[in-house]
Scaffold this active site. Structure first.
Site, PDB file in Angstrom:
ATOM      1  N   LYS A 247       0.851  -1.200   0.000  1.00 18.23           N
ATOM      2  CA  LYS A 247       0.000   0.000   0.000  1.00 18.23           C
ATOM      3  C   LYS A 247       0.884   1.247   0.000  1.00 18.23           C
ATOM      4  O   LYS A 247       1.714   1.423   0.890  1.00 18.23           O
ATOM      5  CB  LYS A 247      -0.904  -0.014   1.237  1.00 18.23           C
ATOM      6  N   ASP A 252      -2.056  10.399   4.000  1.00 24.84           N
ATOM      7  CA  ASP A 252      -3.446  10.014   4.233  1.00 24.84           C
ATOM      8  C   ASP A 252      -4.120  10.984   5.197  1.00 24.84           C
ATOM      9  O   ASP A 252      -3.919  10.904   6.406  1.00 24.84           O
ATOM     10  CB  ASP A 252      -3.507   8.581   4.789  1.00 24.84           C
ATOM     11  N   LYS A 259      -9.331  12.703   9.242  1.00 23.92           N
ATOM     12  CA  LYS A 259      -8.738  12.247  10.511  1.00 23.92           C
ATOM     13  C   LYS A 259      -8.634  13.421  11.483  1.00 23.92           C
ATOM     14  O   LYS A 259      -8.593  14.573  11.053  1.00 23.92           O
ATOM     15  CB  LYS A 259      -7.316  11.716  10.254  1.00 23.92           C
ATOM     16  N   ARG A 268       2.325  10.625   6.782  1.00 19.92           N
ATOM     17  CA  ARG A 268       3.306  10.591   5.687  1.00 19.92           C
ATOM     18  C   ARG A 268       3.847   9.178   5.518  1.00 19.92           C
ATOM     19  O   ARG A 268       4.374   8.819   4.471  1.00 19.92           O
ATOM     20  CB  ARG A 268       4.453  11.566   5.965  1.00 19.92           C
ATOM     21  N   ASP A 270       2.055   6.440   5.656  1.00 15.81           N
ATOM     22  CA  ASP A 270       0.998   5.486   5.309  1.00 15.81           C
ATOM     23  C   ASP A 270       1.343   4.700   4.038  1.00 15.81           C
ATOM     24  O   ASP A 270       0.578   3.857   3.597  1.00 15.81           O
ATOM     25  CB  ASP A 270      -0.349   6.216   5.148  1.00 15.81           C
ATOM     26  N   ASP A 329     -11.733   7.012   4.865  1.00 11.11           N
ATOM     27  CA  ASP A 329     -10.448   6.782   5.526  1.00 11.11           C
ATOM     28  C   ASP A 329     -10.072   5.297   5.518  1.00 11.11           C
ATOM     29  O   ASP A 329      -8.992   4.923   5.954  1.00 11.11           O
ATOM     30  CB  ASP A 329     -10.482   7.326   6.961  1.00 11.11           C
ATOM     31  N   GLU A 331      -9.171   3.698   2.937  1.00 11.08           N
ATOM     32  CA  GLU A 331      -8.812   3.806   1.517  1.00 11.08           C
ATOM     33  C   GLU A 331      -7.746   2.809   1.080  1.00 11.08           C
ATOM     34  O   GLU A 331      -7.696   2.418  -0.075  1.00 11.08           O
ATOM     35  CB  GLU A 331      -8.356   5.235   1.200  1.00 11.08           C
ATOM     36  N   ARG A 333      -7.387  -0.306   1.540  1.00 12.27           N
ATOM     37  CA  ARG A 333      -7.947  -1.561   1.010  1.00 12.27           C
ATOM     38  C   ARG A 333      -8.484  -1.387  -0.407  1.00 12.27           C
ATOM     39  O   ARG A 333      -8.564  -2.344  -1.162  1.00 12.27           O
ATOM     40  CB  ARG A 333      -9.012  -2.100   1.970  1.00 12.27           C
TER      41      ARG A 333
END
Length: 486
Positions: A247, A252, A259, A268, A270, A329, A331, A333
């Site tokens: 991923k 994010d 969030k 940063r 993510d 959030d 996202e 997946r």
């Protein structure tokens, strides 16, 4: 500088039990080191140090560090090799003390396991200070003596791989955009003739009908990138590859389901899944592992804008399944759904994906281990055995039908991107969602949200992004390559 290990004494007399390198050095200085240590009070505890100056002209400063019990091995309760962990920790502490003394070079006692010693030194000294004017002095660790140079070099390569992942994760999101991430990995792999890197633009992603991935990317002004790496280390380029999927959300915000602002800067990292799998492939290439690996990393930002996904929107994944986006959030997946569909086009031996997927994973296991959801006991065994050696542990989590029902019970689409009892078993419903896009019989999903950063839990890593479980992925690939050799 010189770092030497000493074992905690088995007997009550408290006499220091040196490693063979420690013994040799003590003889070189006519027993002064042993004498000084005994004058310093009780025996050194695990990870504790003493510094001595002026013992030898070649080594003005000598750090002696406690290694714990001499015959520590695999600890069944802890699921790791305690001896190796003790060495990593001790060497890291010793090297940092040399760094604090501003000595530019340190020789390291192999402590009976040069690979673990090298990992401790290289991981322990790493710090992200690219953007600071005042930097810590650079210290170059070297092996003391020459007996185990091959194992030492292997340890250096393993640790540098994890440090690459730490660098990618730590870099601010304006410095590590999707395209910059892809270019950084391409540059790292440029020197290998058996590696091909494809940086796929948005137009390619569109032709692949990756509607779930694109739906996340469209909220940001940064264009998405699909990074595809082919490492052909196998004897036959047609041998079924191991496929790694990561991923790559380079920032994010949560999208419209924004969030909380506190701690959002950490998002940063993510793209930790993409960072660890790409770094593992760079490491596999450096080690020249004899197997084929394909790396896939969907890279984008998740931002709130007039174009962003809205809660309740329905998007279509590459395999035709429709997804109701009940929480923007969740996202990661969506990116992985499309990347996993694409992964099936390579006739893979195994598909392993890594993602900082759910806060629920951090709640479940904290930073002790990566959660692994897998449909294959063969795959689980390999991952588990690799993690015992690296000390970067994994723990098996359930993929029950129980969770599948919770994502498949969806009013508008085939599946929802969150479980219907939203907070209950969040890491498990996320894994169940991914399973809807997998037909391969050997697949594992690694949820690395809990191991994303380090405060002080792993003593040989400084505070910051952890780059875990890069070394476990490398060790796993190395075991798989031995498997195909035998």
């Amino acid at each position: 500088g010189l770092v030497l290990g000493v074992y905690s004494s088995e007997k009550d007399d408290g006499a220091a039990q040196f490693t063979s390198a420690g013994d040799a050095f003590d003889r070189l200085v006519s027993g002064k080191l042993r004498a000084l240590l005994s004058l310093c009070g009780p025996a050194l505890k695990k990870g504790k140090t003493r510094i001595f100056h002026g013992l030898h002209q070649d080594f003005p400063s000598v750090v002696v560090v406690g290694l714990g019990k001499k015959n520590a091995g695999i600890n069944e309760q802890e699921n790791w090799n305690e001896g190796k962990e003790n060495i990593r920790t001790a060497v890291a502490v010793g090297c940092r003390q040399i760094q604090d003394l501003e000595i530019p070079c340190v020789e390291v006692d192999p402590c009976g396991d040069a690979q673990a010693a090298a990992e401790g030194a290289v991981l322990g000294l790493h710090e992200y200070n690219e953007l600071k004017q005042k930097k810590k002095p650079v210290v170059t660790p070297q092996l003391h003596g020459s007996a185990e140079s091959e194992a030492w070099q292997k340890g250096v390569i393993y640790a540098e791989g994890q440090n690459l992942a730490r660098y990618l994760m730590e870099a601010p999101a304006n410095y590590m955009t999707p395209i910059k991430f892809a270019e950084h990995i391409e540059q790292k792999l440029r020197s290998f003739s058996n590696v091909k890197v494809h940086i796929r633009p948005e137009s390619w992603i569109t032709t692949q009908e990756m509607g779930a991935f694109l739906s996340v990317a469209k909220g940001s002004a940064e264009p998405p990138i699909f990074l595809e790496i082919h490492y052909s280390g196998g004897a036959n380029t047609n041998d079924s590859p191991l496929v790694f999927v990561g991923k790559g959300v380079t920032f994010d915000s949560g999208g419209i389901s924004l969030k909380p602002s506190s701690g959002m800067d950490a998002m940063r990292a993510d793209m930790g899944g993409a960072a660890t799998v790409c770094s593992a492939i760079v490491t596999a290439a450096a080690l020249n592992l004899p197997l084929n690996i394909i790396g896939l990393a969907p890279l984008c930002e998740n931002m709130p804008s007039g174009k962003a996904n809205k809660p309740g929107d329905v998007v279509r994944a590459k395999n035709g399944k429709t997804i109701q986006v009940d929480n923007t959030d969740a996202e990661g997946r969506l990116l992985l759904a499309d990347a996993l569909c694409y992964a099936h086009s390579f006739n893979a031996r195994a598909i392993v994906n890594a993602a900082t997927l759910t806060g629920a994973m951090d709640v479940a296991l904290g930073s002790a281990a990566t959660g692994v959801f897998t449909n294959s006991s063969w795959l689980w065994t390999h991952l588990y055995e690799a993690s015992v050696l690296t000390g970067d542990r994994v723990w098996r989590m359930p993929l029950f039908e129980h969770y599948t029902k919770q994502v498949a019970d969806c009013p508008l689409a085939d599946v929802s991107n969150i479980g219907k009892y939203s907070r209950a078993g969040g890491a498990c419903t996320a894994a169940a969602f991914l399973k809807e896009f997998v037909t391969a019989s050997h697949w594992a999903h690694l949820d690395i949200a809990g191991v994303m950063s380090n405060k002080d839990e792993v003593p040989y890593l400084r505070k910051g992004m952890a780059g875990r479980p890069t070394r476990t992925l490398v060790e796993f690939a190395a075991r798989l390559s031995q498997d195909s050799h035998n």
